[in-house]
Enzyme design. Structure first.
Site, PDB file in Angstrom:
ATOM      1  N   TYR A  94      -1.016   1.768  -3.416  1.00 47.74           N
ATOM      2  CA  TYR A  94      -0.661   0.350  -2.772  1.00 47.74           C
ATOM      3  C   TYR A  94       0.739   0.373  -2.678  1.00 47.74           C
ATOM      4  O   TYR A  94       1.859   0.866  -3.394  1.00 47.74           O
ATOM      5  CB  TYR A  94      -1.271  -0.614  -3.595  1.00 47.74           C
ATOM      6  CG  TYR A  94      -0.893  -1.162  -4.765  1.00 47.74           C
ATOM      7  CD1 TYR A  94       0.209  -1.826  -4.990  1.00 47.74           C
ATOM      8  CD2 TYR A  94      -1.346  -0.346  -5.989  1.00 47.74           C
ATOM      9  CE1 TYR A  94       0.864  -2.103  -6.215  1.00 47.74           C
ATOM     10  CE2 TYR A  94      -0.713  -0.859  -7.248  1.00 47.74           C
ATOM     11  CZ  TYR A  94       0.379  -1.759  -7.230  1.00 47.74           C
ATOM     12  OH  TYR A  94       0.661  -1.826  -8.694  1.00 47.74           O
ATOM     13  N   CYS A  95       1.187  -0.715  -1.744  1.00 52.66           N
ATOM     14  CA  CYS A  95       2.723  -1.134  -1.796  1.00 52.66           C
ATOM     15  C   CYS A  95       2.468  -2.709  -1.839  1.00 52.66           C
ATOM     16  O   CYS A  95       1.716  -3.208  -2.266  1.00 52.66           O
ATOM     17  CB  CYS A  95       3.503  -0.581  -0.434  1.00 52.66           C
ATOM     18  SG  CYS A  95       2.568  -1.065   1.187  1.00 52.66           S
ATOM     19  N   PHE A  96       3.743  -3.496  -1.271  1.00 52.48           N
ATOM     20  CA  PHE A  96       3.663  -4.811  -1.321  1.00 52.48           C
ATOM     21  C   PHE A  96       2.355  -5.559  -0.679  1.00 52.48           C
ATOM     22  O   PHE A  96       1.752  -6.402  -1.225  1.00 52.48           O
ATOM     23  CB  PHE A  96       4.751  -5.489  -0.914  1.00 52.48           C
ATOM     24  CG  PHE A  96       5.135  -6.795  -1.377  1.00 52.48           C
ATOM     25  CD1 PHE A  96       5.192  -7.411  -2.564  1.00 52.48           C
ATOM     26  CD2 PHE A  96       5.262  -7.592  -0.137  1.00 52.48           C
ATOM     27  CE1 PHE A  96       5.138  -8.738  -2.800  1.00 52.48           C
ATOM     28  CE2 PHE A  96       5.048  -9.110  -0.323  1.00 52.48           C
ATOM     29  CZ  PHE A  96       5.114  -9.804  -1.623  1.00 52.48           C
TER      30      PHE A  96
END
Length: 371
Positions: A94-96
């Site tokens: 995941y990222c932001f």
């Protein structure tokens, strides 16, 4: 390929492995327990791309990102992501927000023959889920506070219960002026996330009533979530009692013997003992204004003598002097005032065994009601 994940409940209940694509500065401000930070860009690269985005737009920023993370550097990071994916075939990335950074990493992994799913909505969606989890628990569960004078052994009782929310444990701080541990406290967001996951897991086991220590809003540098703290101003209270001499011995054990051992374990024998002594002197200095000049001077001298003897011979017996003085002249009067203000909320008082059994019976009654 496994589908991208939208089931945040399972992610946290099952401690599903996740790798975080965000830059280290983002990760440090707040993450989730057990997650590994394997960023697409480091802090400097992220800053450059962010500046480019503001000045020239998304296309230019994406082009700059590919320029910065290229060649051997790209290969190095790709190998780290691939190693994680192979070690954790049931995990996610995941990222932001689950957007561009996740898509880029997924694309590069796919080119390397690895299809690895992401968390839909990324960090932001999971963070929102955990904030909602805490608020739902506050609204739906039953809570009772455990209070008592300093040194009565509240933590000892809590550790014997299955339905405890250990605020001090999550904050890595004992809550008092002398409460700092040998290791650092978590970031505020990490504290909140850990607390929420704890509640989530306990509720999944059928626990609907929680016991927590009667704390102030601030536990060291960690702030209790507002909704929970507001509830703590009205929750019923169980009061723990113990003899004065027992309290002195317990404080000597926890705040002197055990804390010094913590510092030695982290920093080694010589530095650990020195840093422990510095921490104790600083803790006393932190309450100078509340003690007043004369009392501070007298108790500081007793503390200094005790530390000198402990460092010289290992004997901790002199610490009883300042501990007794601090209890009689500072902590006990303060807690007596607080107890009087909360007297109407106290539903039971007793020693450690009595309080433990009362709280266990209280939880059983609540469980039968829920059924």
């Amino acid at each position: 390929m496994r589908p991208d994940c939208t089931d945040f409940n399972t992610l946290f209940l099952d401690d599903v492995p996740m790798m975080d694509m965000r830059a280290p500065i983002e990760f440090t401000k707040g993450a989730f327990p057990g997650v590994v930070n394997l960023p697409l860009m480091n802090d400097q690269e992220r800053q450059k791309v962010g500046t480019c985005f503001k000045q020239q737009g998304q296309s230019a920023a994406i082009a700059l990102g590919h320029q910065l993370v290229n060649g051997a550097l790209k290969q190095q990071r790709l190998e780290a992501w691939a190693a994680f994916a192979q070690a954790h075939p049931d995990g996610y990335l995941y990222c932001f927000r689950g957007g561009l950074r996740s898509q880029i990493v997924q694309g590069w992994l796919k080119e390397a023959g690895i299809q690895y799913p992401k968390v839909v909505g990324g960090y932001k969606a999971m963070r929102t889920f955990l904030l909602d989890t805490t608020q739902q628990a506050v609204e739906q569960c039953d809570f009772v506070l455990l209070g008592g004078l300093t040194g009565t052994g509240k933590t000892d009782v809590l550790q014997q219960l299955d339905n405890v929310l250990d605020l001090e444990g999550h904050a890595n701080h004992r809550g008092s002026s002398f409460g700092k541990r040998a290791t650092a406290q978590p970031a505020q967001i990490d504290f909140e996330n850990g607390l929420a996951i704890d509640m989530l897991k306990k509720r999944a086991r059928g626990i609907g009533q929680f016991v927590l220590e009667d704390e102030g809003r601030i536990v060291g540098s960690c702030t209790v979530p507002l909704g929970l703290y507001q509830g703590m101003q009205r929750y019923p209270l169980v009061w723990l009692e113990d003899a004065f001499d027992n309290r002195v011995e317990r404080i000597l054990r926890d705040y002197v013997t055990n804390l010094c051992a913590e510092f030695v374990a982290v920093h080694g024998e010589e530095d650990g003992r020195r840093l422990f002594a510095e921490r104790m002197r600083q803790s006393m200095a932190n309450i100078y204004k509340r003690l007043g000049g004369e009392r501070f001077q007298r108790l500081s001298e007793l503390l200094g003598q005790a530390l000198d003897e402990q460092l010289r011979s290992g004997d901790v017996s002199l610490h009883r002097g300042w501990i007794e003085g601090l209890l009689k002249e500072y902590y006990d009067p303060m807690y007596a005032y607080q107890r009087e203000a909360k007297a109407g909320r106290i539903e039971f008082a007793g020693d450690g065994v009595e309080v433990r059994e009362y709280l266990k019976a209280r939880a059983r009654r609540q469980h039968r009601v829920d059924l």
